[in-house]
Design an enzyme around this catalytic site. Structure first.
Site, PDB file in Angstrom:
ATOM      1  N   ASP A   1     -15.564  48.115  28.331  1.00  0.00           N
ATOM      2  CA  ASP A   1     -15.977  47.986  26.935  1.00  0.00           C
ATOM      3  C   ASP A   1     -15.902  46.521  26.480  1.00  0.00           C
ATOM      4  O   ASP A   1     -14.829  45.927  26.485  1.00  0.00           O
ATOM      5  CB  ASP A   1     -15.054  48.861  26.059  1.00  0.00           C
ATOM      6  CG  ASP A   1     -15.546  48.994  24.639  1.00  0.00           C
ATOM      7  OD1 ASP A   1     -16.374  48.178  24.212  1.00  0.00           O
ATOM      8  OD2 ASP A   1     -15.089  49.924  23.942  1.00  0.00           O
TER       9      ASP A   1
ATOM     10  N   HIS B   1     -18.492  50.929  26.011  1.00  0.00           N
ATOM     11  CA  HIS B   1     -18.002  51.360  24.698  1.00  0.00           C
ATOM     12  C   HIS B   1     -18.337  52.815  24.373  1.00  0.00           C
ATOM     13  O   HIS B   1     -17.552  53.520  23.750  1.00  0.00           O
ATOM     14  CB  HIS B   1     -18.609  50.425  23.643  1.00  0.00           C
ATOM     15  CG  HIS B   1     -18.056  50.630  22.278  1.00  0.00           C
ATOM     16  ND1 HIS B   1     -16.701  50.584  22.010  1.00  0.00           N
ATOM     17  CD2 HIS B   1     -18.664  50.884  21.081  1.00  0.00           C
ATOM     18  CE1 HIS B   1     -16.505  50.811  20.720  1.00  0.00           C
ATOM     19  NE2 HIS B   1     -17.674  51.000  20.145  1.00  0.00           N
TER      20      HIS B   1
ATOM     21  N   SER C   1     -14.687  54.271  18.076  1.00  0.00           N
ATOM     22  CA  SER C   1     -14.960  52.912  17.602  1.00  0.00           C
ATOM     23  C   SER C   1     -14.468  52.738  16.164  1.00  0.00           C
ATOM     24  O   SER C   1     -13.278  52.930  15.899  1.00  0.00           O
ATOM     25  CB  SER C   1     -16.452  52.644  17.757  1.00  0.00           C
ATOM     26  OG  SER C   1     -16.698  51.296  17.609  1.00  0.00           O
TER      27      SER C   1
END
Ligand SMILES: CSCC[C@H](NC=O)C(=O)N[C@@H](CO)C(=O)O
Length: 746
Positions: A689, A721, A601
């Site tokens: 995601d 995610h 991320s």
């Protein structure tokens, strides 16, 4: 027989002699499997006090654990109970009262206040259809079971941490929970059949006597949801079950612009208290976003009147009623700026209707070292028995610690100052009996209980271990502190420092040089604390050293530290990580030619920035769902405000994305540096995601392909995610480890 395919193991046989890194995939998988056998605690409840036939008093401790099962490729949940005999606030005997039992199909469960009954929300698939049941248990029997799906009073019950709850009324006659609002039945305008027919002369539809109204033309209606991890959760409603009459009521009178959650019964069961999140003009993702405008509400059951109890322009979470039913403690945070930041601890007096701030936001570490509250969930119970003090856990720099605060004097006492390094989690506290779990990078979680001493003697706790940890003596770790060089100081927030955790195998290689894996966390407002992490432990056991960097902007270091990053993403955070890496390499003992970077991320954003801004320095890169281009992500993530705020602008729902804003977003993104990348990149992407849509990874993949930089994509269907399903997580670990072994030429 010779076949064209080279066995995977053999790919790694050309590794440098003297390196002690484990290279055989079969052995790595075995190591991973071994380390997966350490479970994590997810819940603990303290039962009522029972007086035995011999006069001794005891309480049962019910615990729930999760563990990865690599054979079934799923996380298994199991429970174990312990018995704790106590006298005068000291534990006189404790031990398990049976073996572990796996829990299947339970979405929520809770004991009644007296401990006499238990309510369970269960999901069961019968004949291919998922159904939800609400069960009431008493002693050794199931008293009642309601098929919520067939009753059709509401949609699915919420079982998540954000909204979900299952709460007994104080009288033990009713249960409160949150479910999705019932949606009307829909059909096509062209639906033919017995229910709708046309008269031959008038050609007008005739309505038949239907039980449920069917709305034509609404089959393809779009419903907003609350984003990542909360998909198909759109309009929560408060539901109350009258147990005796088996009657479910869906509460009305909640303001139309509010989504309720985290509900509980008001004193004397006069009404319900809950957190309400505003969802107008539209919903933004809620997961990991402690900055969504929300308030504490009370709906009176007699009058149906709904009152807002906390102020209008803040975010609240985790309200908890005191044992004397007089006060409610909750966490509060600002709504603008970063998604996660330092919280306030507030107390609302039910009778005077006054709110007081018990622990305020901390800008810079106080003289006693306290840096503020950075946790977003208080434990299910968090009050001392005298209803005077509140317990909370929070990251303090790179360690998670346990605190108690006196709500009158506002004095904060650290309960973990006597302990060795490592991190603590408060699982629950009831009648001053605390249940906690401790772990560190080389020690999986243990389970302990202890009584909270009286006011003023809090630091003299005596902990009793119910479940021992199994320390991994082949891993060593330390916390490092860094002050950025003067040219990298933040002029608006000067003098800030940051930390990193360094893990090393105790057994160093013959040439004395360890390969180094650099791991910046995501967020960016998050923190890596000194706790047990499966992947870092396995990498260390394989022979890698691992550096976890809590760059400026991380949680746990004061609010100034958090606020120093928005607007400086892609520079300040990148330079901090590189500064930590260079400083560690200067210590000696590492192979500078064998440095890799891993991140997910925003951590993936940093990994991609590092390989672009320091070309050739990192020999391998592994990125999970990385943010690669803020300008292309802003229109498709569930949290567009994140892109705007982290790029240094103020967010408003009606913001016009001017070219100058988009330009800044692009300039601050890893894609801007992609032409300089030399490092082979492994991308791991989640098909579902909503936070960092996988197109971000694909955009980077295409750029690298066109530049002929080695790149590979792993695509995980059914994952979002976090890529945390056991099959994706374990596959991601293995492929990531093998990618680094291959490209670090180990
Ligand atoms: C628009 S995506 C923002 C990055 C993301 N932040 C919040 O969700 C992130 O970095 N997440 C981290 C930490 O939660 C992760 O590891 O997924």
């Amino acid at each position: 027989m010779f076949s064209g395919r080279v066995p995977v193991q053999r790919l790694f046989c050309s590794a440098v002699m003297g390196s002690k890194v484990l290279r055989d995939p079969v052995e790595i998988a075995q190591l991973y499997r071994d380390q997966c056998r350490f479970p994590s605690l997810c819940r603990a409840d303290v039962g009522p006090v029972i007086t035995s036939g011999y006069g001794g008093q005891y309480s049962n401790i019910y615990t729930e654990w999760t563990q990865r099962d690599l054979e079934r490729m799923e996380n298994v949940k199991f429970c174990r109970q312990y018995i704790v005999f106590h006298h005068d606030k000291s534990v006189v005997y404790s031990g398990p009262s049976g073996n572990c039992t796996e829990i299947r199909g339970e979405l929520l469960s809770v004991d009644s206040p007296s401990g006499e009954m238990k309510a369970v929300l269960r999901e069961n698939t019968t004949e291919g259809e998922e159904k939800q049941f609400l069960e009431i248990w008493h002693k050794n029997r199931k008293l009642k079971c309601l098929n919520l799906t067939t009753l059709n009073k509401h949609g699915k019950v919420y079982e998540d941490d954000q909204f979900g709850c299952l709460v007994w009324s104080h009288s033990e006659t009713h249960l409160l929970y949150i479910a999705e609002k019932k949606r009307p039945k829909t059909e096509s305008y062209f639906q033919q059949g017995p229910e709708t027919s046309l008269t031959p002369d008038e050609e007008e539809p005739i309505k038949t006597d239907k039980k449920e109204e069917t709305v034509p033309g609404h089959q393809f209606e779009y419903y907003e949801d609350w984003g990542e991890n909360l998909v198909s959760k759109s309009s929560p409603v408060l539901c109350v079950l009258d147990i005796e009459g088996s009657n479910i009521s869906v509460l009305e009178g909640i303001p139309a612009a509010i989504s309720p959650g985290q509900a509980f019964w008001a004193p004397a069961d006069t009404g319900l208290l809950f957190v309400g999140w505003w969802h107008e003009p539209f919903r933004l993702g809620l997961k990991s976003c402690g900055n969504r405008r929300s308030s504490l509400f009370y709906v009176d059951l007699a009058s149906g009147k709904c009152d807002q109890l906390s102020s209008d322009s803040i975010s609240v979470c985790s309200p908890r009623l005191s044992p004397d039913h007089c006060r409610i403690v909750y966490l509060e945070s600002g709504v603008s700026c970063s998604h996660l930041q330092c919280h306030r601890l507030c107390v609302f007096d039910w009778y005077t209707k006054q709110t007081s701030v018990v622990v305020d936001v901390v800008q810079r570490a106080r003289d006693d070292g306290f840096t503020g509250i950075y946790s977003f969930l208080l434990s299910p119970r968090c009050w001392s028995a005298d209803s005077e003090r509140v317990l909370f856990c929070s990251a303090q720099r790179s360690r998670k610690e346990l605190f108690v605060v006196d709500t009158s004097s506002r004095e904060i006492t650290r309960l973990t100052s006597q302990s060795q390094e490592g991190s603590w989690n408060l699982l629950n506290i009831h009648r001053d009996l605390m249940v906690v779990s401790c772990s560190s990078p080389n020690s999986p979680p243990d389970l302990r209980v202890g009584f909270l001493p009286g006011k003023g003697s809090e630091s003299k706790i005596s902990w009793v271990t119910l479940e021992e940890s199994q320390p991994q003596s082949d891993i060593s770790w330390q916390t490092l502190n860094f002050s950025p060089p003067p040219e990298q100081d933040n002029t608006q927030y000067p003098g800030l420092d940051f930390d990193a955790l360094l893990l090393k195998p105790k057994d160093t290689p013959a040439d004395g040089k360890l390969p180094l894996i650099v791991m910046p966390h995501g967020g960016p407002h998050s923190v890596l604390v000194s706790e047990w992490i499966l992947s870092t432990a396995v990498l260390c056991k394989m022979g890698f050293s691992v550096l976890l960097v809590n760059y400026r902007g991380s949680l746990g270091f004061g609010q100034d530290n958090v606020f120093s990053l928005p607007g400086n993403c892609g520079t300040q955070d990148v330079k901090d990580v590189q500064f930590a890496v260079d400083s560690v390499l200067k210590q000696g003992g590492f192979d500078e030619q064998k440095v890799a970077v891993i991140g997910g991320s925003h951590g993936g954003f940093l990994a991609c920035h590092l390989i672009g801004q320091y070309p050739g320095f990192y020999k391998a890169c592994v990125a999970r769902n990385p943010v690669t281009n803020l300008a292309s992500m802003v229109c498709c993530t569930d949290i567009p405000d994140w892109c705007i705020v982290e790029a240094g602008f103020d967010y408003k729902p009606d913001i016009q994305l001017e070219p100058a804003i988009l330009e800044q977003m692009l300039i601050k993104s890893p894609i801007k540096h992609v032409a300089k990348v030399k490092t082979p990149v492994l991308l791991m992407l989640g098909e579902g995601d909503k936070r960092v849509p996988n197109k971000q990874g694909i955009e980077y993949y295409k750029a690298l392909k066109s530049l002929q930089v080695p790149v590979r994509v792993l695509w995980y269907p059914g994952n979002n995610h976090s890529l945390s399903k056991v099959d994706a997580e374990s596959d991601g670990f293995m492929n990531g480890a093998l990618w680094m072994i291959q490209h670090l030429s180990l």
